[in-house]
Write a protein that holds these residues in place. Structure first.
Motif, PDB file in Angstrom:
ATOM      1  N   HIS A 282      14.067 -70.002 -24.383  1.00  0.00           N
ATOM      2  CA  HIS A 282      14.464 -68.627 -24.705  1.00  0.00           C
ATOM      3  C   HIS A 282      13.255 -67.719 -24.913  1.00  0.00           C
ATOM      4  O   HIS A 282      13.183 -66.630 -24.360  1.00  0.00           O
ATOM      5  CB  HIS A 282      15.346 -68.661 -25.953  1.00  0.00           C
ATOM      6  CG  HIS A 282      15.723 -67.327 -26.498  1.00  0.00           C
ATOM      7  ND1 HIS A 282      16.395 -66.381 -25.769  1.00  0.00           N
ATOM      8  CD2 HIS A 282      15.513 -66.771 -27.727  1.00  0.00           C
ATOM      9  CE1 HIS A 282      16.591 -65.304 -26.516  1.00  0.00           C
ATOM     10  NE2 HIS A 282      16.063 -65.519 -27.697  1.00  0.00           N
ATOM     11  N   ARG A 283      12.291 -68.182 -25.703  1.00  0.00           N
ATOM     12  CA  ARG A 283      11.152 -67.332 -26.077  1.00  0.00           C
ATOM     13  C   ARG A 283       9.999 -68.225 -26.534  1.00  0.00           C
ATOM     14  O   ARG A 283      10.227 -69.243 -27.179  1.00  0.00           O
ATOM     15  CB  ARG A 283      11.589 -66.398 -27.202  1.00  0.00           C
ATOM     16  CG  ARG A 283      10.607 -65.359 -27.615  1.00  0.00           C
ATOM     17  CD  ARG A 283      11.229 -64.396 -28.618  1.00  0.00           C
ATOM     18  NE  ARG A 283      12.209 -63.549 -27.953  1.00  0.00           N
ATOM     19  CZ  ARG A 283      13.380 -63.194 -28.478  1.00  0.00           C
ATOM     20  NH1 ARG A 283      13.723 -63.610 -29.686  1.00  0.00           N
ATOM     21  NH2 ARG A 283      14.206 -62.424 -27.814  1.00  0.00           N
TER      22      ARG A 283
ATOM     23  N   VAL B 191       4.081 -62.900 -26.810  1.00  0.00           N
ATOM     24  CA  VAL B 191       5.420 -63.492 -26.774  1.00  0.00           C
ATOM     25  C   VAL B 191       5.941 -63.370 -25.348  1.00  0.00           C
ATOM     26  O   VAL B 191       5.871 -62.296 -24.746  1.00  0.00           O
ATOM     27  CB  VAL B 191       6.375 -62.779 -27.754  1.00  0.00           C
ATOM     28  CG1 VAL B 191       7.763 -63.400 -27.698  1.00  0.00           C
ATOM     29  CG2 VAL B 191       5.810 -62.815 -29.172  1.00  0.00           C
ATOM     30  N   THR B 192       6.445 -64.482 -24.803  1.00  0.00           N
ATOM     31  CA  THR B 192       6.997 -64.484 -23.450  1.00  0.00           C
ATOM     32  C   THR B 192       8.492 -64.772 -23.528  1.00  0.00           C
ATOM     33  O   THR B 192       8.908 -65.774 -24.119  1.00  0.00           O
ATOM     34  CB  THR B 192       6.297 -65.555 -22.579  1.00  0.00           C
ATOM     35  OG1 THR B 192       4.890 -65.319 -22.595  1.00  0.00           O
ATOM     36  CG2 THR B 192       6.820 -65.501 -21.146  1.00  0.00           C
ATOM     37  N   GLU B 193       9.277 -63.872 -22.941  1.00  0.00           N
ATOM     38  CA  GLU B 193      10.728 -64.018 -22.900  1.00  0.00           C
ATOM     39  C   GLU B 193      11.124 -64.927 -21.738  1.00  0.00           C
ATOM     40  O   GLU B 193      10.336 -65.146 -20.816  1.00  0.00           O
ATOM     41  CB  GLU B 193      11.389 -62.644 -22.737  1.00  0.00           C
ATOM     42  CG  GLU B 193      11.060 -61.646 -23.829  1.00  0.00           C
ATOM     43  CD  GLU B 193      11.734 -61.964 -25.156  1.00  0.00           C
ATOM     44  OE1 GLU B 193      12.719 -62.710 -25.182  1.00  0.00           O
ATOM     45  OE2 GLU B 193      11.257 -61.445 -26.186  1.00  0.00           O
ATOM     46  N   SER B 194      12.354 -65.405 -21.745  1.00  0.00           N
ATOM     47  CA  SER B 194      12.831 -66.321 -20.701  1.00  0.00           C
ATOM     48  C   SER B 194      12.804 -65.695 -19.313  1.00  0.00           C
ATOM     49  O   SER B 194      12.668 -66.397 -18.315  1.00  0.00           O
ATOM     50  CB  SER B 194      14.246 -66.804 -21.018  1.00  0.00           C
ATOM     51  OG  SER B 194      15.129 -65.709 -21.120  1.00  0.00           O
TER      52      SER B 194
ATOM     53  N   THR C  62       6.714 -59.987 -21.236  1.00  0.00           N
ATOM     54  CA  THR C  62       5.832 -60.324 -22.355  1.00  0.00           C
ATOM     55  C   THR C  62       5.652 -59.096 -23.252  1.00  0.00           C
ATOM     56  O   THR C  62       5.813 -57.960 -22.811  1.00  0.00           O
ATOM     57  CB  THR C  62       4.449 -60.796 -21.870  1.00  0.00           C
ATOM     58  OG1 THR C  62       3.828 -59.750 -21.106  1.00  0.00           O
ATOM     59  CG2 THR C  62       4.567 -62.061 -21.033  1.00  0.00           C
TER      60      THR C  62
END
Length: 176
Positions: free
Chosen positions: A22-23, A47-50, A54
């Motif tokens: 997810h993240r 932070v990288t999302e699915s 970012t």
């Protein structure tokens, strides 16, 4: 626990009930780590999302994970006080250099005056149907919402007045 030594950088990985990533928070500094509890800190971490998007976190944060409780707590240090974002989630595991947990959508936002708001109930209800959460899981998650709110009312654990400030002071020693 191997890999959770104070000062070591780890990732935080959030998954969904169906096993999909997810993240990911790229870098969090371990302040205290064991098989039962991890306290970490980050500031302006990637932070990288699915979906590949970012972003950077905006402020320093102290993260609290426990192997027994179905929630985690992030205390964010802002100019006007400490805000808490609490994820209702599976207890954490630590493997491959990352704290990992399943995010169950329900969130509690706690304000500096210890008032709070329950968030994302609609998203939780949708995912409960789509991913067919068992009834026992639904009961565990709602019980842990109540347990978390008890901690907020009692100012227990990460909600105690000195918790975030003390851990943030330690974090600063690793950054210098």
């Amino acid at each position: 626990m191997d890999g959770l030594q104070p000062g070591k950088n780890i990732q935080i990985q959030s998954y969904k009930h169906n096993g999909r990533l997810h993240r990911v928070w790229d870098t969090t500094t371990v302040l205290k780590g064991s098989s039962h509890r991890v306290i970490g800190a980050n500031d302006k971490t990637l932070v990288t999302e699915s979906d590949g998007r970012t972003w950077l976190t905006r402020e320093p944060a102290i993260c609290f994970f426990h192997a027994k409780y179905w929630f985690n707590v992030i205390g964010m240090l802002r100019d006007d006080g400490i805000y808490y974002y609490c994820n209702i989630s599976s207890p954490f595991v630590f493997e491959d250099g990352a704290v990992k947990y399943i995010d169950y959508d329900l969130d509690v936002k706690v304000f500096p005056d210890m008032t709070y708001t329950l968030l994302d109930e609609d998203e939780y209800d949708l995912h409960k149907k789509i991913m067919t959460y068992p009834k026992v899981l639904d009961k565990i998650l709602w019980n842990n919402v109540e347990y978390l709110l008890h901690w907020v009312h009692q100012r227990k654990g990460p909600f105690s007045p000195e918790f975030v400030d003390q851990w943030y002071e330690l974090y600063l020693t690793y950054r210098s």
